[in-house]
Scaffold this motif. Structure first.
Motif, PDB file in Angstrom:
ATOM      1  N   UNK A 115      -0.668  -0.218   0.091  1.00  0.00           N
ATOM      2  CA  UNK A 115      -0.551  -1.014   1.301  1.00  0.00           C
ATOM      3  C   UNK A 115       0.638  -0.527   2.116  1.00  0.00           C
ATOM      4  N   UNK A 116       0.386  -0.069   3.322  1.00  0.00           N
ATOM      5  CA  UNK A 116       1.455   0.388   4.197  1.00  0.00           C
ATOM      6  C   UNK A 116       1.761  -0.713   5.202  1.00  0.00           C
ATOM      7  N   UNK A 117       2.920  -1.372   5.031  1.00  0.00           N
ATOM      8  CA  UNK A 117       3.354  -2.449   5.924  1.00  0.00           C
ATOM      9  C   UNK A 117       2.189  -3.374   6.260  1.00  0.00           C
ATOM     10  N   UNK A 118       1.609  -4.031   5.248  1.00  0.00           N
ATOM     11  CA  UNK A 118       0.392  -4.807   5.488  1.00  0.00           C
ATOM     12  C   UNK A 118       0.647  -6.074   6.292  1.00  0.00           C
ATOM     13  N   UNK A 119      -0.379  -6.496   7.023  1.00  0.00           N
ATOM     14  CA  UNK A 119      -0.344  -7.760   7.744  1.00  0.00           C
ATOM     15  C   UNK A 119      -0.849  -8.888   6.866  1.00  0.00           C
ATOM     16  N   UNK A 120      -1.090 -10.024   7.508  1.00  0.00           N
ATOM     17  CA  UNK A 120      -1.670 -11.164   6.809  1.00  0.00           C
ATOM     18  C   UNK A 120      -0.694 -12.090   6.137  1.00  0.00           C
ATOM     19  N   UNK A 133       4.482  -5.688  17.704  1.00  0.00           N
ATOM     20  CA  UNK A 133       3.373  -6.639  17.822  1.00  0.00           C
ATOM     21  C   UNK A 133       3.269  -7.183  19.243  1.00  0.00           C
ATOM     22  N   UNK A 134       4.413  -7.382  19.900  1.00  0.00           N
ATOM     23  CA  UNK A 134       4.363  -7.820  21.297  1.00  0.00           C
ATOM     24  C   UNK A 134       3.579  -6.823  22.147  1.00  0.00           C
ATOM     25  N   UNK A 135       3.863  -5.529  21.945  1.00  0.00           N
ATOM     26  CA  UNK A 135       3.162  -4.512  22.721  1.00  0.00           C
ATOM     27  C   UNK A 135       1.682  -4.460  22.349  1.00  0.00           C
ATOM     28  N   UNK A 136       1.380  -4.610  21.065  1.00  0.00           N
ATOM     29  CA  UNK A 136      -0.016  -4.592  20.614  1.00  0.00           C
ATOM     30  C   UNK A 136      -0.787  -5.746  21.261  1.00  0.00           C
ATOM     31  N   UNK A 137      -0.227  -6.958  21.185  1.00  0.00           N
ATOM     32  CA  UNK A 137      -0.919  -8.113  21.751  1.00  0.00           C
ATOM     33  C   UNK A 137      -1.014  -7.995  23.274  1.00  0.00           C
ATOM     34  N   UNK A 209      11.452   2.325   6.960  1.00  0.00           N
ATOM     35  CA  UNK A 209      12.649   1.492   7.052  1.00  0.00           C
ATOM     36  C   UNK A 209      12.865   0.970   8.467  1.00  0.00           C
ATOM     37  N   UNK A 210      12.510   1.771   9.469  1.00  0.00           N
ATOM     38  CA  UNK A 210      12.744   1.382  10.865  1.00  0.00           C
ATOM     39  C   UNK A 210      11.501   0.790  11.536  1.00  0.00           C
ATOM     40  N   UNK A 211      10.550   0.309  10.755  1.00  0.00           N
ATOM     41  CA  UNK A 211       9.314  -0.268  11.299  1.00  0.00           C
ATOM     42  C   UNK A 211       9.659  -1.402  12.272  1.00  0.00           C
ATOM     43  N   UNK A 212       9.123  -1.321  13.494  1.00  0.00           N
ATOM     44  CA  UNK A 212       9.349  -2.349  14.509  1.00  0.00           C
ATOM     45  C   UNK A 212       8.093  -3.182  14.783  1.00  0.00           C
ATOM     46  N   UNK A 213       7.084  -3.016  13.952  1.00  0.00           N
ATOM     47  CA  UNK A 213       5.831  -3.743  14.133  1.00  0.00           C
ATOM     48  C   UNK A 213       5.641  -4.766  13.018  1.00  0.00           C
ATOM     49  N   UNK A 214       5.653  -4.302  11.777  1.00  0.00           N
ATOM     50  CA  UNK A 214       5.699  -5.188  10.606  1.00  0.00           C
ATOM     51  C   UNK A 214       6.993  -4.822   9.886  1.00  0.00           C
ATOM     52  N   UNK A 215       8.085  -5.486  10.230  1.00  0.00           N
ATOM     53  CA  UNK A 215       9.401  -5.018   9.788  1.00  0.00           C
ATOM     54  C   UNK A 215       9.600  -5.125   8.282  1.00  0.00           C
ATOM     55  N   UNK A 216      10.509  -4.296   7.781  1.00  0.00           N
ATOM     56  CA  UNK A 216      10.820  -4.274   6.359  1.00  0.00           C
ATOM     57  C   UNK A 216      11.279  -5.638   5.857  1.00  0.00           C
ATOM     58  N   UNK A 217      11.872  -6.445   6.720  1.00  0.00           N
ATOM     59  CA  UNK A 217      12.330  -7.783   6.313  1.00  0.00           C
ATOM     60  C   UNK A 217      11.173  -8.690   5.905  1.00  0.00           C
ATOM     61  N   UNK A 218       9.934  -8.307   6.248  1.00  0.00           N
ATOM     62  CA  UNK A 218       8.763  -9.080   5.831  1.00  0.00           C
ATOM     63  C   UNK A 218       8.256  -8.671   4.450  1.00  0.00           C
ATOM     64  N   UNK A 219       8.774  -7.578   3.914  1.00  0.00           N
ATOM     65  CA  UNK A 219       8.250  -7.049   2.656  1.00  0.00           C
ATOM     66  C   UNK A 219       8.555  -7.909   1.430  1.00  0.00           C
ATOM     67  N   UNK A 220       9.758  -8.510   1.291  1.00  0.00           N
ATOM     68  CA  UNK A 220      10.074  -9.211   0.035  1.00  0.00           C
ATOM     69  C   UNK A 220       9.092 -10.330  -0.326  1.00  0.00           C
ATOM     70  N   UNK A 221       8.554 -11.006   0.672  1.00  0.00           N
ATOM     71  CA  UNK A 221       7.601 -12.085   0.401  1.00  0.00           C
ATOM     72  C   UNK A 221       6.346 -11.548  -0.282  1.00  0.00           C
ATOM     73  N   UNK A 222       5.875 -10.391   0.172  1.00  0.00           N
ATOM     74  CA  UNK A 222       4.690  -9.789  -0.434  1.00  0.00           C
ATOM     75  C   UNK A 222       5.042  -9.211  -1.803  1.00  0.00           C
TER      76      UNK A 222
END
Length: 267
Positions: A115-120, A133-137, A209-222
Motif C-alpha cells: 500500500x503506497x500512502x493509501x486512502x480510506x 487533495x485540495x488540488x485533486x478535489x 516522506x514529503x507526501x503532500x497529498x496523503x501525508x506521512x502523519x496519517x500513516x501511524x493510524x494505519x
C-alpha cells in the motif's frame, strides 16, 4: 471484461503468481499511467493492471455505494473472471484503499498487500485537506479543467519537479478529458477505519516522506490498525513513490512479495 453490471478495463503482462495493481484517484489516472513503468521489473509475475470504475477506459456505473466499496467488489469480480482465486494486491492512494477493502472482506483472496500512502483512513481533524487533495478535489469540481491546473497537480505529486514532464502532464490531461468524473466534492470514498484489524494479510506500507497529498502523519493510524504491517519511508519523495523512486520501489516490493528480507537472504 464484464463484471456483473459494469465493464472493467485491464492490462495483463507477465506470467507467474498473480499481482493485481490498483491505481489512485487523481485526475487522468489509469492503471498503466500509475504502474506502466514498473512492470518490466515484475515479468515473472502475472500482472493485472486495472482501470478502476470511472477512470481510464472503465466507465462509471451509477451507484450510491462509497467508491472504495464499489470498486473493491468489481475488482473481486474481475479476479474471478480471470480465474484468479488469490493474488498479491499493490495499491496506490485510492487503489490502496480498494486493496484494503478487499483484504477486509475477502481475506482468502489476498496473499500480500503493498500500500503506497493509501486512502480510506482519515485523521479526526480532516478537513482541512492537505494541499494535494485540495488540488485533486478542485480539478474534479472544475466544469472545464485546464492543462495549467493539471500541471500544478502533477508537480505536487513529485519531490523532484523535473519528473513532472510536459509529456506526463499532456498524458494525464488528455486522459482526464476522456473521463472527467462528475462526483460530489469531496467524493464519498468510504471509511475503512473501523475494519483495519480485519486485515490478516502481511502488509507493506510505502510512503514518501514529503507526501503532500496523503501525508506521512496519517500513516501511524494505519500502521497501528493492521496487525501484520510494516512501514518503509523514502526521503525526498512525495505521493507517486512508484514513479519517483521506481528502482527502489521495485526492489522493496519484490523483496516483500518473496516473503521479506529474511526469505530473500535465504534464497
Amino acid at each position: 471484461m464484464d463484471v456483473g453490471n459494469a465493464r472493467l478495463a485491464y492490462t495483463e503482462a507477465g506470467s507467474g503468481s498473480p499481482v493485481v495493481w490498483l491505481h489512485g484517484s487523481g485526475p487522468g489516472a489509469t492503471g498503466m499511467s500509475n504502474f506502466g513503468g514498473n512492470l518490466s521489473a515484475f515479468t515473472d509475475y502475472r500482472n493485472i493492471v486495472v482501470d478502476l470504475p470511472g477512470w481510464g477506459q472503465s466507465p462509471r456505473p451509477e451507484t450510491d455505494e462509497p467508491l472504495i466499496f464499489h470498486a473493491a467488489d468489481r475488482v473481486c469480480r474481475a479476479m474471478t473472471a480471470l480465474g484468479i482465486g488469490r493474488a498479491h494486491l499493490v495499491g496506490n492512494s485510492y487503489g490502496g484503499a480498494v486493496a484494503m477493502r478487499i483484504a477486509m472482506r475477502h481475506p482468502d483472496r489476498v496473499d500480500r498487500l503493498v500500500l503506497m500512502a493509501p486512502g480510506g483512513v482519515l485523521p479526526p481533524d480532516a478537513p482541512p485537506w492537505p494541499v494535494g487533495l485540495e488540488r485533486l478535489f478542485g480539478y474534479m469540481a472544475a466544469e472545464k479543467p485546464s492543462r495549467a491546473a493539471m500541471a500544478e497537480f502533477v508537480r505536487l505529486m513529485v519531490f523532484d519537479e523535473s519528473l513532472a514532464t510536459e509529456e506526463l502532464v499532456d498524458e494525464r490531461y488528455e486522459s482526464s478529458l476522456r473521463v472527467h468524473p462528475e462526483l460530489p466534492i469531496p467524493p464519498n470514498f468510504g471509511d475503512l477505519t473501523p475494519d483495519l484489524g480485519r486485515i490478516g494479510a502481511p502488509t507493506l506500507l510505502v510512503w514518501g516522506r514529503e507526501d503532500q497529498t496523503v501525508p506521512l502523519s496519517w500513516a501511524p493510524k494505519i500502521l497501528a490498525g493492521i496487525p501484520d504491517a510494516e512501514l518503509r519511508v523514502l526521503p525526498h519523495c512525495r505521493h507517486w513513490v512508484q514513479y519517483e523512486r521506481a528502482a527502489e520501489f521495485n526492489h522493496i516490493v519484490r523483496e516483500f512479495l518473496r516473503g521479506g528480507a529474511a526469505a530473500a537472504a535465504e534464497g
